[in-house]
Design a protein around this motif. Structure first.
Motif, short mmCIF file in Angstrom:
data_model
loop_
_atom_site.label_atom_id
_atom_site.label_comp_id
_atom_site.label_asym_id
_atom_site.label_seq_id
_atom_site.Cartn_x
_atom_site.Cartn_y
_atom_site.Cartn_z
N HIS A 41 -29.77 15.01 -22.31
CA HIS A 41 -28.27 14.62 -22.34
C HIS A 41 -28.45 13.25 -21.80
N PHE A 42 -29.41 12.56 -20.89
CA PHE A 42 -29.45 11.26 -20.49
C PHE A 42 -30.63 10.58 -21.67
N ILE A 48 -37.78 7.50 -16.32
CA ILE A 48 -38.27 7.57 -14.78
C ILE A 48 -37.09 8.29 -14.06
N TYR A 49 -35.92 7.80 -14.41
CA TYR A 49 -34.75 8.20 -13.58
C TYR A 49 -34.48 9.81 -13.63
N VAL A 50 -34.77 10.28 -14.52
CA VAL A 50 -34.89 11.79 -14.80
C VAL A 50 -36.03 12.45 -14.26
N MET A 56 -37.16 12.79 -5.99
CA MET A 56 -36.34 12.21 -5.19
C MET A 56 -36.22 13.02 -3.70
N PRO A 57 -36.04 14.35 -3.78
CA PRO A 57 -36.05 15.24 -2.44
C PRO A 57 -37.17 14.96 -1.60
N LEU A 106 -28.91 11.37 -8.46
CA LEU A 106 -29.97 11.10 -7.58
C LEU A 106 -29.85 10.94 -6.36
N ILE A 107 -28.36 10.38 -5.88
CA ILE A 107 -27.90 10.38 -4.55
C ILE A 107 -27.80 11.80 -3.99
#
Length: 409
Positions: A41-42, A48-50, A56-57, A106-107
């Motif tokens: 989808h992205f 790296i963001y995926v 992230m958690p 990500l937030i």
């Protein structure tokens, strides 16, 4: 009559606390089955963001335990903190699937980490707060078993939801509503922070350092498996790709059995129980590294899962028994930081070692790194002081009315 009431309340309280252990392992990995669909989808976004959707958690769990948990525990009571943590967990866990902006996702993932950062120390610390020492080893084992079971359940549910849409996979965090209901009705709302202990806690990090190091080594040794098993097994070319996910799920099941077996192992082996996890890790990774084939992969995978199921509750039980009823606000946040920091840095450790071996012209394997960390864990266990496991008679003779019933179990 009072004994019957006490037993009834004990069951309710234990169920409330153990339900939290079903959730904490899901913090990052729950939506892993949908990661390839999210990547698709992205597709115009940096990969790296995926990947950070998973990691992230862990960062925010560590930050919460370092800077936020203690101030909250000074001001709020246990049930209030749990409901705040569960609120972050459910709301922002599900809300992430509603956005089409990777930054907003990500937030939300970071806010989920804050929720788990509140829940994680309480999910184990409340066992030492409410239960006497002779009960803690068994309940810590159950907590570890529930943790592994939560990983299996979450992966299956998220995988099924992802077949409908990657957005639906985030609805797996609705499982947190089970704990919300249990905590609302069955969790006493007591203050767990003792302000009188502030003076005694000046050397708290040094006092529990050995447990922090042990937890870090347990998690690095274990996490090498999920981080690199698929690639290492595919490299061998013996196990078909379609069986890799099944083997990894079976490893979690053996982790569940390891959690259940941790208390009997502790009783049967006594002071030598602390060496169980490193020995199982060593056998497992040596099988994966040198035996190979179906036998090596299956035996190695099951041994690694079992070792993790045994090792985590042992470290937490030993640490909480030494800390006493203040464990939830002293040693447990540190162990939580150690656990999730290990998960976060393990891929970097693997990459660094592989780059070094490649530079030296050697054929390195992540399993070799795991064997080394297992040996270090074995050596670390010599420094762990085995706590007493006798029940606290003074606690058991306290008043048995209201919230005190839970405290005297």
């Amino acid at each position: 009559m009072i004994k019957l009431i006490t037993k009834h309340r004990r069951w309710r309280l234990a169920a409330s606390i153990l339900s939290l252990s079903l959730l904490t392992v899901m913090a990052g990995a729950a939506v892993a089955p949908a990661l390839n669909l999210i990547q698709e989808h992205f597709r115009d976004t940096d990969p790296i963001y995926v990947q950070m959707i998973i990691s992230m958690p862990a960062v925010f769990i560590a930050l919460t335990n370092l800077f936020l948990f203690k101030p909250l525990s000074k001001r709020l009571r246990a049930r209030t903190m749990l409901l705040i943590g569960l609120g972050f967990y459910v709301v922002f866990g599900c809300l992430a699937g509603a956005f089409s902006d990777i930054r907003l996702i990500l937030i939300c993932r970071g806010l989920v980490g804050i929720g788990v950062g509140i829940l994680m120390p309480l999910s184990t610390g409340l066992i030492s707060f409410y239960f006497t020492k002779d009960k803690q080893a068994e309940l810590m084992g159950y907590a570890s078993a529930m943790n592994m079971l939560g990983g299996v359940v979450a992966t299956l549910i998220a995988g099924g939801l992802a077949m409908v849409s990657w957005r639906f996979s985030f609805l797996v965090y609705l499982l947190g509503l089970i704990s919300v209901v249990l905590c609302l009705f069955w969790m006493p709302n007591e203050r767990i922070y003792d302000s009188g202990k502030d003076v005694k806690e000046k050397g708290v990090f040094r006092r529990y350092l050995i447990f922090v190091v042990a937890m870090f080594l347990v998690m690095v040794t274990f996490f090498i498996y999920p981080a690199d098993f698929a690639m290492e097994t595919a490299k061998q070319g013996i196990i078909p790709q379609r069986f890799i996910a099944v083997i990894m799920a079976a490893m979690d099941v053996f982790g569940f059995f390891g959690g259940l077996a941790s208390a009997p192992l502790r009783k049967g082996l006594g002071r030598n129980a602390k060496f169980s996890a490193p020995v199982f890790f060593l056998v497992g990774y040596l099988c994966l590294r040198f035996a190979g084939g179906w036998t090596g992969v299956l035996v190695g995978s099951f041994m690694v899962g079992f070792a993790n199921g045994v090792g985590v509750p042992y470290v937490m039980t030993a640490a909480s028994m030494q800390a006493g009823r203040s464990a939830a606000t002293t040693v447990m946040p540190m162990l939580s930081v150690s656990l999730y920091t290990a998960q976060f840095v393990t891929p970097f450790i693997i990459s660094a070692v592989k780059a070094l071996t490649l530079h030296l012209g050697l054929s390195g394997s992540s399993y070799t790194v795991a064997v080394i960390t297992a040996v270090l864990l074995f050596a670390c266990c010599f420094a762990i002081r085995e706590p007493e496991t006798k029940g606290d008679k003074a606690d058991s003779e306290k008043c048995t009315t209201g919230a005190e019933i839970a405290r005297t179990i």
